[in-house]
Design a protein around this motif. Structure first.
Motif, short mmCIF file in Angstrom:
data_model
loop_
_atom_site.label_atom_id
_atom_site.label_comp_id
_atom_site.label_asym_id
_atom_site.label_seq_id
_atom_site.Cartn_x
_atom_site.Cartn_y
_atom_site.Cartn_z
N THR A 7 -11.29 2.12 21.25
CA THR A 7 -11.95 1.21 20.31
C THR A 7 -12.01 1.81 18.91
OG1 THR A 7 -13.33 0.42 22.14
CG2 THR A 7 -14.03 -0.17 19.92
N ILE A 8 -12.33 3.11 18.82
CA ILE A 8 -12.39 3.79 17.52
C ILE A 8 -11.02 3.77 16.85
CG2 ILE A 8 -12.71 6.04 16.39
CD1 ILE A 8 -14.89 6.59 18.53
N MET A 9 -9.97 4.03 17.65
CA MET A 9 -8.61 4.04 17.10
C MET A 9 -8.20 2.66 16.59
SD MET A 9 -7.50 7.03 17.07
CE MET A 9 -8.33 8.52 17.59
N LEU A 10 -8.49 1.63 17.37
CA LEU A 10 -8.13 0.27 16.95
C LEU A 10 -8.91 -0.16 15.72
CD1 LEU A 10 -7.73 -1.69 20.33
CD2 LEU A 10 -5.94 -0.97 18.76
N SER A 11 -10.20 0.20 15.65
CA SER A 11 -10.99 -0.16 14.47
C SER A 11 -10.52 0.60 13.25
CB SER A 11 -12.48 0.10 14.72
OG SER A 11 -12.70 1.46 15.04
N SER A 12 -10.09 1.87 13.43
CA SER A 12 -9.54 2.64 12.30
C SER A 12 -8.22 2.01 11.83
CB SER A 12 -9.28 4.09 12.72
OG SER A 12 -10.47 4.70 13.16
N LEU A 13 -7.43 1.55 12.80
CA LEU A 13 -6.17 0.87 12.50
C LEU A 13 -6.42 -0.36 11.64
CD1 LEU A 13 -3.23 1.41 13.57
CD2 LEU A 13 -3.65 -0.40 15.22
N ALA A 14 -7.40 -1.17 12.06
CA ALA A 14 -7.74 -2.39 11.32
C ALA A 14 -8.30 -2.04 9.94
CB ALA A 14 -8.76 -3.20 12.11
N THR A 15 -9.15 -1.01 9.88
CA THR A 15 -9.76 -0.62 8.60
C THR A 15 -8.70 -0.17 7.60
OG1 THR A 15 -11.72 0.12 9.82
CG2 THR A 15 -11.52 0.86 7.54
N GLY A 16 -7.74 0.65 8.08
CA GLY A 16 -6.67 1.13 7.19
C GLY A 16 -5.87 -0.01 6.60
N THR A 17 -5.52 -0.99 7.45
CA THR A 17 -4.75 -2.15 6.97
C THR A 17 -5.56 -2.96 5.96
OG1 THR A 17 -3.63 -2.27 9.10
CG2 THR A 17 -3.49 -4.21 7.71
N ILE A 18 -6.84 -3.17 6.26
CA ILE A 18 -7.69 -3.98 5.36
C ILE A 18 -7.88 -3.27 4.02
CG2 ILE A 18 -10.03 -4.89 5.06
CD1 ILE A 18 -9.97 -5.33 8.18
N ILE A 19 -8.04 -1.94 4.04
CA ILE A 19 -8.18 -1.19 2.78
C ILE A 19 -6.93 -1.39 1.92
CG2 ILE A 19 -8.21 1.16 1.80
CD1 ILE A 19 -10.05 1.96 4.11
N THR A 20 -5.75 -1.27 2.54
CA THR A 20 -4.50 -1.44 1.79
C THR A 20 -4.36 -2.85 1.26
OG1 THR A 20 -3.43 0.24 3.17
CG2 THR A 20 -1.99 -1.19 1.91
N MET A 21 -4.69 -3.84 2.08
CA MET A 21 -4.50 -5.24 1.69
C MET A 21 -5.46 -5.67 0.57
SD MET A 21 -3.89 -7.01 5.40
CE MET A 21 -3.61 -8.66 4.82
N THR A 22 -6.63 -5.03 0.48
CA THR A 22 -7.63 -5.46 -0.50
C THR A 22 -7.69 -4.57 -1.73
OG1 THR A 22 -9.30 -4.21 0.74
CG2 THR A 22 -9.11 -6.56 1.22
N SER A 23 -6.82 -3.55 -1.83
CA SER A 23 -6.91 -2.62 -2.95
C SER A 23 -5.91 -2.99 -4.05
CB SER A 23 -6.64 -1.19 -2.48
OG SER A 23 -5.37 -1.08 -1.91
N PHE A 24 -6.30 -2.70 -5.29
CA PHE A 24 -5.40 -2.87 -6.44
C PHE A 24 -5.07 -1.52 -7.08
CE2 PHE A 24 -6.79 -7.20 -6.04
CZ PHE A 24 -5.66 -7.92 -6.41
N HIS A 25 -5.65 -0.45 -6.55
CA HIS A 25 -5.39 0.90 -7.05
C HIS A 25 -4.46 1.60 -6.06
CE1 HIS A 25 -6.03 4.99 -8.45
NE2 HIS A 25 -6.65 4.50 -9.51
N TRP A 26 -3.42 2.26 -6.59
CA TRP A 26 -2.41 2.86 -5.70
C TRP A 26 -2.99 3.93 -4.78
CZ3 TRP A 26 1.70 0.99 -3.88
CH2 TRP A 26 2.51 0.14 -4.63
N LEU A 27 -3.97 4.70 -5.25
CA LEU A 27 -4.55 5.75 -4.40
C LEU A 27 -5.29 5.15 -3.20
CD1 LEU A 27 -5.87 8.52 -6.83
CD2 LEU A 27 -4.07 8.71 -5.12
N MET A 28 -6.01 4.04 -3.43
CA MET A 28 -6.70 3.38 -2.32
C MET A 28 -5.70 2.79 -1.33
SD MET A 28 -9.88 3.79 -2.45
CE MET A 28 -10.40 2.60 -1.25
N ALA A 29 -4.61 2.21 -1.85
CA ALA A 29 -3.56 1.67 -0.97
C ALA A 29 -2.96 2.78 -0.13
CB ALA A 29 -2.49 0.98 -1.80
N TRP A 30 -2.72 3.94 -0.75
CA TRP A 30 -2.15 5.08 -0.03
C TRP A 30 -3.11 5.60 1.05
CZ3 TRP A 30 -3.85 10.29 -0.15
CH2 TRP A 30 -2.99 11.19 0.48
#
Length: 344
Positions: A7-30
């Motif tokens: 569950t932790i791994m899947l939630s981290s997976l989802a969090t990483g994707t959402i951070i990238t999709m909602t960021s406009f700064h390259w460091l946050m996307a990375w």
């Protein structure tokens, strides 16, 4: 792997994707991309088998290299323009490097060789996650920077990927490798339309996700890892046999089904932009993909197993087809009449 860790791994997976999709700064996307990569490594290597360890290592190395290239291209752009904004990539060398990095991240040909190997070394469920959820973050970056990415590079990647995905898939007997080359071909169609109409690319991505999820769900339910395994699907569930056949034909892009919609719109748009030779090559490459989908359809719905089964009908023990599978299969087959609504 325990349910808590999974569950932790899947939630981290989802969090990483959402951070990238909602960021406009390259460091946050990375940061989102790296979190995404680190979360899926344990999921790939859950089998504790040399094949899965090898797959996890290959996946980590390619994704880390692609993320480093994305960070490097954004640093070059920031050095020259003074901005870290994803939508303000105006320096040509950094745009070219970004296109190559995203191609490696997604598995577009000629940077595709890691994808079939990784899928073959992991379970069907993990392969489903890699071919669907893991495409969202890089595709969102492509969508955000679509106006700045070099169109010639995207069109070249698109045509090479669609041809490679069709041609290389002809020689496969493992369903996971077939789905890997199917993914490469579909991503090629998306790459070819990105610089012309990003909205059609997003629509193509959504339909691809629905169709791939439906087919992988069928393969997981019937435990079909090779083409030979699909010959016993009819003993498991008559409904599953019919829906799998229709989803396969939809993936091939046959007209009455959902999969025809993105191909139709992309070819129409390419011809409108006076790219008829490219559109012709893309259509011909779709025929290559259609061949191995038809082969899977034939073994699933039209042939019997070469051996005599002691217990003829397995559906006595598994009487219910999962509702989620039926929902995705319905979407993957019957969305074509909604074309006017989607276009509006």
């Amino acid at each position: 792997m325990s349910p808590t860790i999974y569950t932790i791994m899947l939630s981290s997976l989802a969090t990483g994707t959402i951070i990238t999709m909602t960021s406009f700064h390259w460091l946050m996307a990375w940061i989102g991309l790296e979190l995404n990569t680190l979360a899926i490594i344990p999921i790939i290597s859950t089998l504790h088998h040399p094949r899965s360890t090898e797959a996890a290592t290959k996946y980590f190395l390619t994704q880390a290299a692609a993320s480093a290239m994305i960070l490097f291209s954004s640093m070059i752009n920031a050095w020259n323009t003074g901005t870290w904004d994803i939508t303000q990539m105006s320096f040509l060398p950094s745009n070219t490097l970004l296109a190559v990095a995203l191609a490696l991240k997604l598995g577009l040909a000629p940077a595709h060789l890691w994808l079939p190997e990784v899928l073959q070394g992991s379970t069907l469920l993990t392969a489903l996650i890699i071919t669907t959820w893991q495409k969202l973050a890089p595709m969102s970056l492509i969508f955000l920077s679509a106006n700045n990415l070099p169109p010639m590079i995207l069109l070249t990647l698109g045509i090479i990927s669609s041809v490679t995905g069709g041609w290389a898939g002809l020689n496969q007997t493992q369903t996971r490798k077939i789905m890997a080359f199917s993914s490469i071909a579909h991503l090629g169609w998306m790459a070819s339309i990105t610089s012309i109409s990003p909205n059609i690319m997003i629509m193509n991505l959504m339909i691809y996700l629905i169709m791939t999820t439906a087919l992988f769900s069928s393969l997981i339910f019937s435990k079909s890892k090779t083409i030979q395994d699909t010959t016993t699907t009819w003993t498991l569930s008559p409904t599953l046999t019919i829906t799998t056949m229709l989803v396969l034909l939809s993936l091939g892009g046959l007209p009455p089904l959902t999969g025809f919609l993105p191909k139709w719109l992309i070819l129409e748009e390419l011809i409108t932009q006076n790219m008829s030779p490219l559109a012709l090559m893309m259509a011909m490459s779709a025929l290559l993909s259609l061949f191995y989908y038809l082969r899977l359809t034939y073994t699933t719905a039209l042939t019997l197993a070469p051996n005599t089964l002691q217990m003829k009908f397995k559906w006595r023990f598994k009487p219910t087809t999962p509702p989620a599978l039926m929902a995705f299969s319905t979407l993957a087959v019957f969305l074509l009449p909604l074309t006017p609504l989607i276009l509006s």
